[in-house]
Design an enzyme around this catalytic site. Structure first.
Site, PDB file in Angstrom:
ATOM      1  N   HIS A   1     103.503  11.251 130.338  1.00 57.32           N
ATOM      2  CA  HIS A   1     102.164  11.842 130.471  1.00 57.32           C
ATOM      3  C   HIS A   1     102.108  13.311 130.073  1.00 57.32           C
ATOM      4  O   HIS A   1     101.023  13.905 130.019  1.00 57.32           O
ATOM      5  CB  HIS A   1     101.625  11.662 131.892  1.00 57.32           C
TER       6      HIS A   1
ATOM      7  N   ASN B   1     107.987  24.888 132.486  1.00 56.42           N
ATOM      8  CA  ASN B   1     106.612  24.412 132.603  1.00 56.42           C
ATOM      9  C   ASN B   1     105.610  25.527 132.891  1.00 56.42           C
ATOM     10  O   ASN B   1     104.450  25.421 132.535  1.00 56.42           O
ATOM     11  CB  ASN B   1     106.522  23.334 133.680  1.00 56.42           C
TER      12      ASN B   1
ATOM     13  N   CYS C   1     101.274  23.292 139.610  1.00 55.48           N
ATOM     14  CA  CYS C   1     101.526  21.971 139.044  1.00 55.48           C
ATOM     15  C   CYS C   1     102.776  21.350 139.607  1.00 55.48           C
ATOM     16  O   CYS C   1     102.986  20.161 139.519  1.00 55.48           O
ATOM     17  CB  CYS C   1     101.618  22.020 137.526  1.00 55.48           C
TER      18      CYS C   1
HETATM   19  C1  LIG Z   1     106.000  17.513 134.938  1.00 53.81           C
HETATM   20  C2  LIG Z   1     107.438  17.902 135.014  1.00 53.81           C
HETATM   21  C3  LIG Z   1     108.376  17.149 135.741  1.00 53.81           C
HETATM   22  C4  LIG Z   1     107.975  15.969 136.583  1.00 53.81           C
HETATM   23  O1  LIG Z   1     107.397  14.953 135.854  1.00 53.81           O
HETATM   24  P1  LIG Z   1     106.743  13.718 136.641  1.00 53.81           P
HETATM   25  O2  LIG Z   1     106.000  12.988 135.605  1.00 53.81           O
HETATM   26  O3  LIG Z   1     105.865  14.309 137.691  1.00 53.81           O
HETATM   27  O4  LIG Z   1     107.853  12.946 137.262  1.00 53.81           O
HETATM   28  C5  LIG Z   1     109.680  17.551 135.718  1.00 53.81           C
HETATM   29  N1  LIG Z   1     110.077  18.630 135.023  1.00 53.81           N
HETATM   30  C6  LIG Z   1     109.224  19.376 134.311  1.00 53.81           C
HETATM   31  C7  LIG Z   1     109.720  20.536 133.533  1.00 53.81           C
HETATM   32  C8  LIG Z   1     107.878  19.034 134.276  1.00 53.81           C
HETATM   33  O5  LIG Z   1     107.022  19.788 133.584  1.00 53.81           O
END
Ligand SMILES: *Cc1c(COP(=O)(O)O)cnc(C)c1O
Length: 380
Positions: free
Chosen positions: A200, A150, A325
């Site tokens: 999302h 991410n 994030c």
């Molecule tokens: C955003 C994200 C999550 C968590 O997703 P949620 O919608 O907050 O539960 C987990 N792993 C990665 C790699 C992410 O980018």
């Protein structure tokens, strides 16, 4: 305001909202109500979404379990395997650069007796497959490696990991939250046994996600973490979030059409943005530049703290620093730290992530604003 934080979340696509709306009102039934059309209609919406998502992953609809998001999915995958495969062992292999949804869950399992190996990554953010093989033990029950990171967008060698896991008879779980809906995915080709995603992150609604759980060769068993009613074949009880699930299905359909073209469009804009900012002296890209998602760049500027850029720019551009994030904490990025990039480079790093509604004009504008701010900060 220019939004360049698509890795944190994306807006719902208008077509997703439109698909969801009837399920809040006229089609409000409980998908578990078997005795009347209200229930049947809601259930049809859910089952259509299950098929739509299965197509995205090249899975079977029966292999999809809806969750509240990837955090829940990661918890169910890790805790569910740990509790179900206790007779085989208690060793789990993961990576230092995983999302907190995986790392914090592993930490929690450690308190309950699990043994966790956290693989290191190289300066590019990639794991070493030889190290992975060396880490596998007779009591290893799970390998958990994220699809794409991410913070950096770096893509791990998923198919190679899947092959190694299968060869050694170990289950393979991938947190594909950043890659789902953006990269072509095939759970059979990649030999993935469990996969988590969140709507999302690809233009669906918040608070809904899914876990792919392989049904054969091998059939994966998981201990449910939420009991009560046996919904989702017992993997995840609780009344289904029908509008959210319908939105997730629609998001999957939208992601499929023109995935390649959209990735090319984003790559062109990202590369232009990156190349322009690399023109600022001392600027570097963090993470492998080839094995990387097309829409994200993680950059460090020399002698400028990212916090300072945020303060100067956050009324004009939305972007993030370090681990902003992933948690409410303000610790420096554990991802960049695991890449051993050094303190200055970590503190000077920002993440810019583009998406479906990013325009070339916005990128031009962002280049100007960031460039100006970095230059003036570097002068003092
Ligand atoms: C955003 C994200 C999550 C968590 O997703 P949620 O919608 O907050 O539960 C987990 N792993 C990665 C790699 C992410 O980018």
């Amino acid at each position: 305001m220019i939004y360049l934080d698509y890795n944190a979340t994306t807006p719902c696509d208008p077509a997703v909202v439109e698909a969801m709306l009837p399920y809040f009102s006229v089609k409000f039934g409980n998908a578990a109500s078997k005795t009347h059309p209200y229930g049947w209609i809601a259930d049809e919406g859910v089952e259509q979404a299950r098929k739509q998502l299965a197509v995205l992953l090249k899975a079977e609809p029966q292999e999809i379990v809806f969750t509240s998001g990837a955090t829940e999915g990661c918890n169910l995958a890790l805790k569910g395997v740990y509790e179900m495969y206790a007779a085989k062992g208690k060793h789990i292999i993961t990576v230092a650069t995983e999302h907190k949804a995986v790392l914090d869950t592993c930490r929690q399992l450690e308190r309950k007796g699990a043994e966790i190996t956290r693989l290191e990554v190289n300066e590019d953010g990639l794991i070493d497959l030889d190290q992975l093989v060396t880490a596998i033990r007779p009591d290893t029950i799970l390998i958990a490696v994220m699809y794409a990171n991410n913070e950096t967008g770096v893509i791990q060698p998923i198919a190679a990991i899947g092959r190694l896991a299968r060869e050694h008879g170990v289950l393979f779980f991938t947190d594909a939250t950043q890659a789902a809906g953006k990269l072509p995915m095939d759970v059979h080709h990649d030999q993935v046994d469990i996969l988590a995603l969140s709507a999302h992150k690809f233009y669906g609604p918040k608070g809904v996600g899914a876990l792919y759980i392989r049904r054969r060769d091998p059939r994966v068993r998981l201990m449910a973490q939420i009991d009560g009613g046996g919904h989702e074949r017992g993997f995840r009880s609780g009344t289904l979030n029908v509008p959210g699930i319908v939105g997730l299905g629609k998001a999957a359909v939208l992601a499929m059409d023109n995935m390649t073209g959209e990735q090319e469009r984003l790559r062109r804009m990202r590369d232009h943005l990156e190349r322009s900012l690399l023109g600022l002296e001392g600027t570097v890209v963090n993470g492998n530049k080839e094995q990387r998602m097309a829409h994200v760049t993680n950059l460090s500027f020399a002698h400028v703290k990212a916090e300072r850029l945020i303060a100067a720019l956050n009324s004009q551009i939305a972007f993030s620093v370090g681990s902003a994030c992933t948690s409410a904490s303000k610790e420096p990025s554990h991802v960049l730290a695991a890449m051993a990039l050094g303190d200055g480079r970590i503190k000077g790093s920002i993440r810019l992530s583009l998406g479906r509604f990013t325009t070339e004009a916005e990128i031009e504008h962002a280049i100007g604003l960031i460039g100006e701010t970095v230059r003036s900060a570097q002068m003092v």
